[in-house]
Design an enzyme around this catalytic site. Structure first.
Site, short mmCIF file in Angstrom:
data_model
loop_
_atom_site.label_atom_id
_atom_site.label_comp_id
_atom_site.label_asym_id
_atom_site.label_seq_id
_atom_site.Cartn_x
_atom_site.Cartn_y
_atom_site.Cartn_z
N ASP A 98 12.47 12.20 41.75
CA ASP A 98 11.67 11.44 40.79
C ASP A 98 11.72 9.98 41.21
O ASP A 98 12.78 9.35 41.18
CB ASP A 98 12.30 11.64 39.40
N ASP A 200 6.91 8.35 38.70
CA ASP A 200 6.97 7.97 37.29
C ASP A 200 5.89 6.95 36.93
O ASP A 200 5.67 6.00 37.68
CB ASP A 200 8.37 7.37 37.03
N GLU A 268 2.70 10.98 37.65
CA GLU A 268 2.72 11.08 36.18
C GLU A 268 1.67 10.11 35.65
O GLU A 268 1.80 8.90 35.81
CB GLU A 268 4.08 10.72 35.59
N HIS A 329 10.12 16.63 29.94
CA HIS A 329 11.24 16.04 29.21
C HIS A 329 10.82 14.97 28.19
O HIS A 329 11.68 14.36 27.57
CB HIS A 329 12.21 15.43 30.23
N ASP A 330 9.52 14.73 28.08
CA ASP A 330 9.02 13.73 27.14
C ASP A 330 8.23 14.32 25.97
O ASP A 330 7.91 13.61 25.02
CB ASP A 330 8.08 12.74 27.86
C1 GLC Z 1 8.13 8.28 32.13
C2 GLC Z 1 9.30 9.21 31.97
C3 GLC Z 1 10.00 8.89 30.69
C4 GLC Z 1 10.49 7.47 30.76
C5 GLC Z 1 9.36 6.51 31.09
C6 GLC Z 1 9.88 5.18 31.53
O1 GLC Z 1 7.16 8.48 31.17
O2 GLC Z 1 8.87 10.53 32.03
O3 GLC Z 1 11.05 9.77 30.43
O4 GLC Z 1 11.09 7.10 29.55
O5 GLC Z 1 8.57 6.98 32.15
O6 GLC Z 1 10.42 5.29 32.82
#
Ligand code: GLC
Ligand code: CA
Length: 533
Positions: A98, A200, A268, A329-330
């Site tokens: 990641d 990310d 993402e 995970h979000d």
């Molecule tokens: C992404 C991650 C999340 C994190 C955010 C800031 O959305 O998936 O878990 O809090 O980025 O890095």
């Protein structure tokens, strides 16, 4: 040329804190993942994506990186990572890390240098700005975790920008020195042998020059959380981001281009489909897979799903490879959103649509969101905006492996509570029950591997009436029909002529399919895959 592994394979997301603890501190670790590789092979996935494992103060559980080229002591060592990678590769599994390029931890030495003085050579590595003319933050931008996205630095008399926590200052990606340093990070891990990265918040990486205010959101309701007060049109998704993606893609491609040797980049990105498509790239390729999160929130009816699938397929640029996701995970877990019976249908959908599927650990057990007592809340999002249901701890609870102490996740008290039904909802127990969702996932993954129609085949929608969603997957002479009953009542589907002489490959329920006079009868909550010829 045969299709690359990242198109035909299935990706499995591991949240490392919650997968398997091996040293008795209640937190999952790299050796734990290594220990469970055989489980993953047996399940039938092809690649794992591991959420951040780098040294971090853990303000945002690893998404606040203080050193990009090392492993956090809580997860293990670089040697443990090398061992994990070697063991995974020996089993034919790919490993994705990641990459968190948008922001660092405020403890990263780059930021410590940057904030030391206005004349620091690293000052311009982050986004510093004077107060607005009348005083106060330079713009109305709001952190995704609530509150102003600008933090005042008393010592140097300027604000810095953080899209997330103030402990996560955003890097200035317009600075070539930042680009070069972060490219070195990619090379560091590619050189070690990793097969790719999930990137990310890719769409956040560039902000509009001058930081103009974001427009307010006319549809805002307090329950949405503060971030949605404004529309993030100036703070995200700027045209320059595509050049950054293209540069990362060049690096990835320089490490391998074959069906097995290719390295993959997955972005993402939470944007409407039309905007999302730009992340595949234009004249220069962008990321291989801009994550497609639409199924997570889609209305659960056949017509809406059919439209969503058709519109996504139609929007893909030439050569753009689709992908699908049910959870991460979000976001709320699929079992929490759809219920146990429909979580099985969702599994069939995820693994039979055209495109690369990504599974979230625990979804194969039907794990649901776990209610976290207030005193056990760990997620900064929940701590900052409590009670709105925005917290992410409920979807990050430990994996349950067996009915023994702490579900065999750890010898110590797990960092987050286990789900309540872990004594029965665990790998060991469910593996013995052919009707469990775990066995359904295993069967689905096996059927997918055995049928090129499901990986590289075409997709044609057949029916989308009421609760029945049906489509054909076809590759050369191989024709499969997938029919899903999205509701709790029996349904019927008139089979197309070509499917007259069909055979059942898989059903989410027990018992043979019933076909009478060219009509397929679906039981409540039943999904089937039929093969023809
Ligand atoms: C992404 C991650 C999340 C994190 C955010 C800031 O959305 O998936 O878990 O809090 O980025 O890095
Ligand atoms: Ca541990």
């Amino acid at each position: 040329m045969s299709a690359p592994w990242w198109q035909t394979g299935t990706i499995y997301q591991v949240y490392p804190r919650s997968f398997q603890d091996t040293n008795g501190d209640g937190i999952g670790d790299l050796n734990g993942i290594t220990q469970r590789l055989d489980y993953l092979v047996d399940l039938g996935i092809d690649a794992i994506w591991i959420s951040p494992i780098f040294p971090s103060p853990m303000s945002d559980f690893g998404y606040d990186v203080s050193e990009y080229c090392d492993v956090d002591g809580r997860f293990g060592t670089l040697a443990d990572f090398d061992a994990l990678l070697a063991q995974a590769h020996a089993r034919g599994l790919k490993v994705l890390l990641d990459f968190v390029p948008n922001h660092t931890s405020d403890r990263h030495h780059w930021f410590l240098e940057s904030r030391a003085s206005r004349s620091s050579p690293k000052r311009d590595w982050y986004l510093w700005h004077d107060p607005a003319p009348g005083g106060g933050p330079p713009s109305n931008w709001i952190s995704d975790f609530g509150g102003s996205a600008w933090e005042w630095d008393e010592a140097t008399g300027q604000y810095y920008y953080h899209a997330f926590l103030k402990e996560q200052p955003d890097l200035n990606w317009r600075n070539p020195a930042v680009q070069a340093a972060m490219h070195d990070v990619l090379r560091f891990w590619f050189d070690r042998g990793v097969d790719g990265f999930r990137i990310d918040v890719l769409w956040h990486m560039v902000k509009a020059a001058g930081f103009p205010d974001n427009p307010s959101n006319p549809a805002w309701q307090p329950a949405m959380g503060e971030m949605h007060r404004v529309l993030q049109v100036n703070s995200t998704d700027q045209p320059e981001v595509h050049m950054l993606a293209a540069a990362m893609r060049d690096i990835a491609d320089s490490y391998g281009a074959g069906a097995q040797s290719a390295r993959v980049l997955i972005g993402e990105i939470y944007l409407p489909v039309e905007r999302l498509m730009h992340y595949y790239g234009g004249e220069r390729p962008g990321v291989h897979l801009p994550f497609n999160f639409q199924l997570i929130d889609a209305p659960w009816n056949a017509r809406a799903l059919a439209n969503l699938i058709a519109e996504y397929e139609a929007a893909l640029p030439p050569g753009g490879w689709p992908n699908w996701v049910l959870g991460n995970h979000d976001r709320p877990r699929v079992a929490a959103k759809r219920g146990q019976a429909q979580a099985r249908i969702a599994a069939v959908l995820l693994l039979t649509l055209r495109g690369t599927p990504t599974l979230y650990y625990g979804d194969e057990l039907g794990l649901s969101d776990v209610a976290i007592p207030p005193e056990q809340v760990r997620d900064p999002r929940e701590l900052r905006e409590p009670g709105l249901g925005l917290g992410r701890d409920p979807v990050r609870t430990p994996m349950s492996w067996a009915a023994s102490k702490n579900a065999d996740f750890s010898t110590a008290r797990p960092w987050l509570p286990l789900h309540q039904d872990w004594p029965t909802r665990n790998v060991e127990r469910m593996a013995q029950n052919p009707g469990s969702i775990l066995e359904l996932y295993r069967q689905l993954l096996a059927v997918r591997r055995e049928h090129p129609a499901l990986t590289i085949g075409s997709l044609a929608m057949l029916d989308a009436e009421g609760d029945v969603l049906a489509y054909e997957r076809r590759h050369e002479a191989q024709r499969l029909l997938v029919a899903l009953n999205l509701g709790a009542h029996a349904q019927s589907l008139a089979l197309p002529g070509w499917a007259g002489d069909c055979r059942l490959l898989l059903s989410t329920t027990a018992g043979p399919p019933r076909i009478e006079g060219g009509v397929l009868l679906l039981r409540p909550d039943e999904g089937v895959i039929l093969t023809v010829g």
